[in-house]
Design a protein around this motif. Structure first.
Motif, PDB file in Angstrom:
ATOM      1  N   PHE A 118      -6.259  -2.248  -1.117  1.00 39.69           N
ATOM      2  CA  PHE A 118      -6.985  -1.027  -0.764  1.00 39.69           C
ATOM      3  C   PHE A 118      -8.036  -0.758  -1.834  1.00 39.69           C
ATOM      4  CE2 PHE A 118      -3.022   0.890   1.525  1.00 39.69           C
ATOM      5  CZ  PHE A 118      -3.135  -0.082   2.494  1.00 39.69           C
ATOM      6  N   ARG A 176      -9.174  -1.178   3.451  1.00 36.13           N
ATOM      7  CA  ARG A 176      -8.505  -2.399   3.035  1.00 36.13           C
ATOM      8  C   ARG A 176      -9.443  -3.602   3.098  1.00 36.13           C
ATOM      9  NH1 ARG A 176      -6.805  -1.132   8.167  1.00 36.13           N
ATOM     10  NH2 ARG A 176      -6.504  -2.825   9.660  1.00 36.13           N
ATOM     11  N   ILE A 222     -11.550   7.241   3.867  1.00 37.49           N
ATOM     12  CA  ILE A 222     -11.350   8.639   4.280  1.00 37.49           C
ATOM     13  C   ILE A 222     -10.736   9.421   3.124  1.00 37.49           C
ATOM     14  CG2 ILE A 222     -10.506  10.236   6.013  1.00 37.49           C
ATOM     15  CD1 ILE A 222     -10.259   7.897   7.925  1.00 37.49           C
ATOM     16  N   ASP A 223      -9.468   9.192   2.847  1.00 35.35           N
ATOM     17  CA  ASP A 223      -8.830  10.054   1.842  1.00 35.35           C
ATOM     18  C   ASP A 223      -9.098   9.592   0.415  1.00 35.35           C
ATOM     19  OD1 ASP A 223      -6.911   7.946   2.775  1.00 35.35           O
ATOM     20  OD2 ASP A 223      -5.895   8.618   0.968  1.00 35.35           O
ATOM     21  N   CYS A 264      -9.669   1.838  -2.490  1.00 36.49           N
ATOM     22  CA  CYS A 264      -9.622   3.165  -3.129  1.00 36.49           C
ATOM     23  C   CYS A 264      -8.632   3.223  -4.281  1.00 36.49           C
ATOM     24  CB  CYS A 264      -9.315   4.250  -2.114  1.00 36.49           C
ATOM     25  SG  CYS A 264      -7.683   4.150  -1.375  1.00 36.49           S
ATOM     26  N   VAL A 265      -7.500   2.550  -4.166  1.00 34.26           N
ATOM     27  CA  VAL A 265      -6.515   2.619  -5.257  1.00 34.26           C
ATOM     28  C   VAL A 265      -6.413   1.327  -6.063  1.00 34.26           C
ATOM     29  CG1 VAL A 265      -5.097   4.511  -4.386  1.00 34.26           C
ATOM     30  CG2 VAL A 265      -4.619   2.185  -3.621  1.00 34.26           C
ATOM     31  N   THR A 310      -7.089   7.975  -1.513  1.00 33.51           N
ATOM     32  CA  THR A 310      -5.875   7.976  -2.335  1.00 33.51           C
ATOM     33  C   THR A 310      -4.863   6.930  -1.876  1.00 33.51           C
ATOM     34  OG1 THR A 310      -4.668   9.588  -0.984  1.00 33.51           O
ATOM     35  CG2 THR A 310      -6.126  10.461  -2.664  1.00 33.51           C
ATOM     36  N   GLY A 311      -5.266   6.022  -1.001  1.00 38.03           N
ATOM     37  CA  GLY A 311      -4.352   4.976  -0.534  1.00 38.03           C
ATOM     38  C   GLY A 311      -3.623   5.334   0.733  1.00 38.03           C
ATOM     39  N   MET A 312      -3.820   6.539   1.225  1.00 36.03           N
ATOM     40  CA  MET A 312      -3.018   7.029   2.337  1.00 36.03           C
ATOM     41  C   MET A 312      -3.389   6.395   3.669  1.00 36.03           C
ATOM     42  SD  MET A 312      -3.034   9.403   4.983  1.00 36.03           S
ATOM     43  CE  MET A 312      -4.113  10.802   4.693  1.00 36.03           C
ATOM     44  N   CYS A 313      -4.683   6.191   3.929  1.00 40.40           N
ATOM     45  CA  CYS A 313      -5.055   5.807   5.293  1.00 40.40           C
ATOM     46  C   CYS A 313      -5.219   4.300   5.479  1.00 40.40           C
ATOM     47  CB  CYS A 313      -6.297   6.553   5.750  1.00 40.40           C
ATOM     48  SG  CYS A 313      -7.852   5.868   5.188  1.00 40.40           S
ATOM     49  N   GLY A 314      -5.513   3.570   4.430  1.00 41.68           N
ATOM     50  CA  GLY A 314      -5.634   2.121   4.584  1.00 41.68           C
ATOM     51  C   GLY A 314      -6.926   1.662   5.240  1.00 41.68           C
ATOM     52  N   CYS A 315      -7.861   2.576   5.454  1.00 39.93           N
ATOM     53  CA  CYS A 315      -9.128   2.245   6.106  1.00 39.93           C
ATOM     54  C   CYS A 315      -9.951   1.273   5.261  1.00 39.93           C
ATOM     55  CB  CYS A 315      -9.906   3.541   6.312  1.00 39.93           C
ATOM     56  SG  CYS A 315     -11.530   3.358   7.000  1.00 39.93           S
TER      57      CYS A 315
END
Lengths: 465, 282
Positions: free
Chosen positions: B235, B226, B216-217, B237-238, B219-224
């Motif tokens: 994660f 993983r 989703i984001d 994404c990051v 940037t590591g914020m949502c954890g989706c």
């Protein structure tokens, strides 16, 4: 403890049977008559304990006096003088442990409902900005450039303050909309998004340039900002990295972090799917793990999405619940079940790899731990299975590491937070930080308070150049 | 808004977009991705950066029409704009002179591996590209990949070009041959990356895969996004999107990628109705 209800004006709310079927705001706000009656209770104390109790030091007796006297523009001006986001704070601040706890009336009756009055004034102001006619700037233009990274509560506050102090401010936001946790985290039924956007528009009206879709640490490093001519940087990238339980099955389909679940619903409007393109699982039996405000928010979202049964699973007892009492009461009224002294051990999957159950164990409270709360200890042989088809993990967050990865000289604590002094000064002479990136996980208002303190010293620094 | 300055239809349902995004173009590196949101109702979804031009200020993405969002994207042409375009995201590919690098790609990922092959070539590696597709009609950017490669191995499911078979076969032959392979990079469908990783594991050659979980984001914020790596949660994404393919819990990833199959069907049906005008949907 506040003696709720005792001669203070109750907050009108949507009926439970209605509100569990919609995402509209639960508390509908005071009527002008309610607000006037409540304002008239204020003793206008000489010793202003309430102001000391407010992290941004709003002149509380003054705004209440103006409200009582029917001078709404003045009430709004007093609020906005110290707080750029009163519509937000009036709704989500834990007033019961801040200004209202300090209220002198708290000793014998219920304290003044300061938060509800703040909200009333802020909501009035939304339709009457011309009458309020706020001064845009406190000081003449300095010609100095400041960058604020992250447009959540801390970043918005720092940007507004620095702009009012005469500096040229650019506010960088990684998402497609400003607001941070106010947009992705706190649900519509507690904090309507048009209220947040209205207050962001105010911040922009002060001359702040907002750059969306700008991921600090990837699109630019701290050093790049200085190369671009910014002379001071305020970092407010928040605690955007969710914590997990680190138990078996946690990565199964149907196990969400609270950040993901809430982002889907709040930021991406997944409750409107397929009108909105982002989907969210609508669980039938939902377990939310954790006991903070975020856990309550997630549980109440799950209920509104249509779950038959939503449970809060918390490893300590009701006494230790970190959520605001008001939110716990709201959740309970709406039918959320509470399983205290219970902790998940693992998640179990069906044949498709979707979560179908959660194995839990009962806990007992032992001696107090570092947080001062009694430590939960597993009870041997107490394991049991809870049938669920959706789990939301709401255990808190860690600071987002992206910016720090791009700034190796910035000193960081062992828990990942940025090392900063009381005014937010970091190990870098021109970089300040505030909000959850420094504190780990705290309230909206404490982030705003930190930003205000930093803005004062950033202003001094910029003027010394 | 981010304007589409060029569109090419590379294959049926596979399109190239060159998007005006000067800041992203200036910061992009091989292996990174962007997150798009087409319009106000749109979802955020990631696409790998296939190329960029810092001078022209453009970023190129290549995508296949699969779900509702990519079908929506396919309706946009030159001059149209995308509402949100955030990047570059993810860690860049680790580029150094490893010696001999094998770049394996399948399907439309043959585009997204091109900048990695180029960077590996520029770093002094001997680059061997292994490219797979169902049939010869489904190849594109062949010239580009050829330019960055010392050797090209092509395979097709139907034998219409190159070797008949899937990419794991020439990959295994390479590893078993006298050629010393120092690193393998695989980009493509998850199942392909899984089997390529299984192929290289007995040879002990470090194998990097580029994962594409739901995000989703970014940037590591949502954890989706993983994924489990040797039992540790990371994660994509990051910490990624590139990981050691020998450590990835592939079955877990594949299940999570299918989390929204039912919802995707609803969205696709709605999309079809809108296109064909069933009259029941707005």
């Amino acid at each position: 403890m506040a003696k709720a209800g005792l001669n203070r004006m109750d907050m009108p709310k949507q009926a439970v049977s209605d509100r569990i079927q919609n995402f509209s705001e639960v508390a509908t706000g005071y009527t002008p008559a309610d607000a006037h009656t409540e304002a008239a209770r204020c003793l206008q104390c000489k010793k202003r304990y309430c102001v000391e109790g407010c992290p941004v030091n709003i002149d509380i007796p003054e705004f209440i006096l103006a409200l009582r006297d029917g001078n709404m523009p003045e009430a709004a001006r007093v609020l906005k003088k110290t707080n750029s986001l009163p519509g937000v704070c009036g709704r989500v601040c834990p007033q019961e442990t801040q200004c209202e706890q300090a209220c002198i009336l708290n000793k014998k009756e219920a304290p003044i409902a300061i938060g509800r009055l703040e909200r009333f004034v802020a909501d009035w102001e939304r339709g009457h900005s011309a009458e309020v006619n706020l001064p845009k700037s406190l000081k003449p233009k300095s010609g100095k450039k400041a960058a604020v990274v992250g447009a959540g509560p801390a970043g918005l506050t720092a940007a507004a303050e620095l702009a009012r102090l005469g500096h040229d401010v650019t506010l960088f936001e990684s998402l497609h909309t400003a607001g941070g946790v106010l947009m992705y985290g706190i649900p519509e039924f507690r904090l309507p998004k048009d209220i947040v956007q209205g207050e962001i528009e105010y911040v922009k009206s002060l001359g702040v340039t907002l750059e969306l879709n700008s991921v600090a640490g990837r699109l630019f490093s701290l050093e790049d900002l200085f190369k671009q001519g910014f002379q001071a940087v305020f970092l407010a990238t928040g605690a955007g990295l969710p914590l997990f339980l680190n138990v078996q099955g946690e990565n199964l389909s149907g196990v969400y972090s609270a950040n993901e679940f809430l982002t889907r619903v709040n930021l991406m409007k997944a409750h409107n799917f397929p009108s909105s393109d982002t989907p969210v699982k609508k669980g039938r039996k939902v377990a939310v793990i954790g006991g903070g405000n975020v856990a309550m928010d997630a549980a109440r979202c799950a209920l509104r999405l249509g779950a038959e049964e939503v449970s809060i699973v918390y490893r300590r007892s009701e006494l230790e619940l970190p959520a605001r009492k008001e939110e716990v009461d709201n959740a309970r009224e709406e039918g959320i079940k509470f399983h205290f002294l219970t902790s998940p051990v693992r998640f179990l999957a069906n044949e498709q790899g979707q979560v179908r159950a959660m194995e839990c164990q009962k806990m007992a409270l032992g001696e107090p731990d570092a947080s001062g709360r009694r430590r939960p200890i597993p009870v041997g042989g107490s394991e049991f299975e809870m049938d669920i088809d959706l789990a939301v993990i709401a255990l808190g967050t860690r600071p987002n590491p992206l910016v720090m990865q791009s700034a190796p000289d910035l000193q960081v604590n062992s828990n990942g937070t940025v090392l900063a002094d009381i005014n937010g000064q970091t190990s870098h002479r021109a970089v300040w930080a505030g909000g959850d990136i420094v504190t780990g996980s705290d309230t909206v208002i404490s982030a705003m308070g930190a930003a205000k303190r930093s803005a004062v010293v950033i202003d001094e620094y910029l003027r010394s150049l | 808004m981010y304007t589409i300055v060029e569109r090419q239809d590379l294959l049926p349902r596979v399109h190239l977009l060159k998007i005006q995004a000067p800041k992203v173009a200036a910061a992009a590196a091989a292996g990174q991705f962007v997150i798009l949101r087409i319009d106000a109702e749109g979802e955020r979804f990631p696409l790998t950066i296939a190329d960029w031009d810092a001078q022209a200020g453009t970023v190129t993405v290549i995508y296949m029409e699969i779900g509702a969002s990519t079908r929506k994207l396919a309706k946009l042409g030159e001059g149209d704009a995308i509402l949100d375009f955030a990047g570059p995201l993810g860690k860049p590919t680790e580029i150094e002179n490893f010696g001999t690098v094998v770049c394996v790609s399948g399907g439309f990922a043959m585009a997204t591996i091109a900048p990695i092959a180029r960077a590996m070539k520029e770093a002094g590696n001997r680059v061997i590209s292994v490219v797979g597709a169902r049939s010869k009609d489904l190849f594109f950017w062949h010239d580009r990949l050829t330019k960055y490669s010392d050797e090209m191995i092509v395979c097709t499911d139907d034998g219409s070009a190159g070797i008949k078979g899937v990419v794991t076969e020439p990959l295994r032959d390479l590893l078993a041959s006298s050629t010393k392979v120092d690193r393998v990079i695989v980009i493509g469908p998850s199942v392909m990356m899984k089997f390529c990783s299984k192929t290289t594991q007995p040879f002990g050659v470090k194998t990097i895969v580029s994962l594409n979980p739901i995000m989703i984001d970014g940037t590591g914020m949502c954890g989706c996004c993983r994924v489990s790596l040797d039992g540790q949660t990371r994660f994509a994404c990051v910490d990624g999107p590139e990981f050691d393919g020998h450590k990835v819990d592939w079955d877990g990833l594949l299940v999570r990628q299918k989390s929204y199959v039912a919802e995707e069907a609803v969205a696709a049906e709605r999309c079809r109705c809108k296109e064909e005008g069933c009259g029941n949907h707005g």
